[in-house]
Motif scaffolding. Sequence first.
Motif, short mmCIF file in Angstrom:
data_model
loop_
_atom_site.label_atom_id
_atom_site.label_comp_id
_atom_site.label_asym_id
_atom_site.label_seq_id
_atom_site.Cartn_x
_atom_site.Cartn_y
_atom_site.Cartn_z
N PRO A 1 0.76 -1.07 0.01
CA PRO A 1 -0.13 0.04 0.01
C PRO A 1 0.81 1.25 -0.04
N VAL B 1 1.89 1.94 -3.66
CA VAL B 1 0.62 2.54 -4.18
C VAL B 1 0.46 3.94 -3.93
N LEU B 2 0.86 4.33 -2.57
CA LEU B 2 0.85 5.74 -2.31
C LEU B 2 1.61 6.65 -3.18
N GLN C 1 2.76 5.80 -6.07
CA GLN C 1 2.46 5.71 -7.44
C GLN C 1 1.22 6.89 -7.76
N ALA C 2 0.13 6.79 -6.64
CA ALA C 2 -0.86 7.92 -6.66
C ALA C 2 -0.28 9.35 -6.63
N ALA C 3 0.87 9.51 -5.89
CA ALA C 3 1.18 10.80 -5.74
C ALA C 3 1.88 11.32 -7.03
N GLY C 4 2.18 10.32 -7.97
CA GLY C 4 2.74 10.68 -9.06
C GLY C 4 4.23 10.65 -8.99
N LYS C 5 4.68 9.99 -8.19
CA LYS C 5 6.27 9.61 -7.95
C LYS C 5 6.93 8.62 -8.58
#
Length: 108
Positions: A39, A42-43, A45-49
């Motif tokens: 998870p 995934v954070l 990835q969700a932050a666009g990093k």
Amino acid sequence: LGGILSPLIMALYGVGFQNEWPTLVLALFTASILSIQTPVGVLLQAAGKMWPATATSIAWAATFLIAAFSLTQFGAVGLAGARAIAYIVNGVAIFSYAFYLVRSAKLS
């Protein structure tokens, strides 16, 4: 529970596998690390990093290869241990960067 029952589980595969229960214990340990770590990845990835996430994946691969080559003398348990080591290193990198992101977002 799986770790406690691992000698019995491995015995189900045959006599040749019965004494290799530490491999299953390491695999279960690695799975537990990964279940906590995923998870957080995934954070990122969700932050666009994606570049830092890619860098941690490259670090995981390098760590795994070095550890695997270093532990081949121990057979399957060595490979399972190499995988655990690689995911621990990857987890430290991912958690450190995620902590940095959250902290810098609070300071902004």
